[in-house]
Design a protein around this motif. Structure first.
Motif, mmCIF file in Angstrom:
data_model
loop_
_atom_site.group_PDB
_atom_site.id
_atom_site.type_symbol
_atom_site.label_atom_id
_atom_site.label_comp_id
_atom_site.label_asym_id
_atom_site.label_seq_id
_atom_site.Cartn_x
_atom_site.Cartn_y
_atom_site.Cartn_z
ATOM 1 N N ILE A 137 1.070 -1.036 -0.026
ATOM 2 C CA ILE A 137 0.037 -0.098 -0.007
ATOM 3 C C ILE A 137 0.905 1.705 -0.131
ATOM 4 O O ILE A 137 0.808 2.017 -0.491
ATOM 5 C CB ILE A 137 -1.165 -0.435 1.159
ATOM 6 N N GLU A 146 2.572 1.651 -3.326
ATOM 7 C CA GLU A 146 1.081 1.809 -4.143
ATOM 8 C C GLU A 146 1.570 0.489 -5.461
ATOM 9 O O GLU A 146 1.493 0.544 -6.411
ATOM 10 C CB GLU A 146 1.395 2.602 -4.858
ATOM 11 N N LEU A 165 0.776 -2.254 -6.985
ATOM 12 C CA LEU A 165 -0.984 -3.117 -7.458
ATOM 13 C C LEU A 165 -0.163 -3.592 -8.339
ATOM 14 O O LEU A 165 -1.167 -5.347 -7.398
ATOM 15 C CB LEU A 165 -1.077 -1.957 -8.718
ATOM 16 N N GLU A 222 -6.612 -2.136 -7.406
ATOM 17 C CA GLU A 222 -6.529 -0.257 -7.652
ATOM 18 C C GLU A 222 -7.374 0.827 -6.369
ATOM 19 O O GLU A 222 -6.924 1.616 -6.201
ATOM 20 C CB GLU A 222 -7.147 0.257 -9.077
ATOM 21 N N LEU A 239 -5.757 0.508 -3.120
ATOM 22 C CA LEU A 239 -4.371 1.929 -2.659
ATOM 23 C C LEU A 239 -4.618 3.413 -2.583
ATOM 24 O O LEU A 239 -4.273 4.265 -1.798
ATOM 25 C CB LEU A 239 -4.096 1.707 -4.299
ATOM 26 N N LYS A 284 -3.874 4.785 0.608
ATOM 27 C CA LYS A 284 -2.320 5.217 0.666
ATOM 28 C C LYS A 284 -2.157 6.430 1.137
ATOM 29 O O LYS A 284 -0.824 6.231 1.955
ATOM 30 C CB LYS A 284 -2.185 5.266 -0.948
ATOM 31 N N ASN A 318 4.641 8.760 2.242
ATOM 32 C CA ASN A 318 4.442 7.538 0.732
ATOM 33 C C ASN A 318 5.513 7.680 -0.232
ATOM 34 O O ASN A 318 6.482 7.061 -0.594
ATOM 35 C CB ASN A 318 2.926 7.896 0.922
ATOM 36 N N ARG A 349 8.536 5.093 -1.135
ATOM 37 C CA ARG A 349 8.931 4.398 -1.759
ATOM 38 C C ARG A 349 9.522 5.130 -2.822
ATOM 39 O O ARG A 349 10.507 4.503 -3.664
ATOM 40 C CB ARG A 349 7.141 4.884 -3.132
#
Length: 199
Positions: free
Chosen positions: A102, A105, A107, A122, A125, A129, A170, A174
């Motif tokens: 999550i 992101e 998927l 989707e 997320l 998120k 986030n 990431r």
């Protein structure tokens, strides 16, 4: 209504247990992870519970940890994900892996979960998120495995530095996760992260 029940496990089957407390056997829906951690040893266990009441049913859902219960409740806030699907998701993957997917992101990881289609993944997320804290993922240790055992403190410091530059937690998480490798110093991670963002 029920925060938790302390009792003895008297039955186990796929997705369910019977927990006896004061002569009453409570049928409780559980994830595979919780099921595996419970034993027939006549020792009392605490099961955190959530009661679902509908016109045609009353069901108890149980969790071995508060973290699992909280993730279950979070999943059920997503449009199209009810208690049964949320429990199915928790049965198919670990909480750190789910939180990591999550937060980044991811998927692809989510769509590998049995019973979770692409559209629902989707939506999950989009809706969650901003509700998953990457620092919690780090604290669970999942990132150390997936980023070649990078020091947790360096990861946290790099994420904090990037959020200080205006990125969301986030986004920072990431980016750091994508660029960081074992033995990199904090300054190198931040520099590489900023370069990757400017491309």
């Amino acid at each position: 209504m029920y925060s938790y029940i302390i009792g003895i496990v008297t039955q186990k089957e796929q997705g369910k247990i019977a927990l006896e407390n004061n002569g009453i056997g409570y049928e409780i829906n559980v994830s595979n992870q919780t099921l595996e951690m419970l034993e027939f040893d006549n020792e009392p266990v605490k099961i955190y519970t959530y009661l679902v009441v509908r016109e045609d049913e009353m069901s108890l859902y149980g969790f071995i940890t508060k973290e699992e219960k909280n993730m279950f409740l979070l999943l059920t806030t997503v449009s199209g994900i009810g208690p049964k699907m949320a429990m199915g998701i928790l049965s198919e993957t670990s909480i750190p892996t789910l939180m990591n997917a999550i937060a980044t992101e991811d998927l692809r990881t989510l769509t590998k979960i049995k019973g979770l289609g692409k559209k629902t993944a989707e939506r999950l997320l989009v809706e969650l998120k901003d509700k998953v804290n990457p620092m919690e993922v780090l604290a669970m240790g999942e990132v150390n495995v997936e980023t070649n055992e990078i020091d947790e403190q360096i990861m946290e410091d790099a994420i904090s530095a990037l959020t200080g530059l205006g990125l969301s937690k986030n986004e920072a998480y990431r980016t750091v996760k994508e660029v960081a490798t074992k033995d990199m110093q904090l300054e190198d991670i931040i520099t590489k992260a900023l370069r990757s963002m400017s491309k």
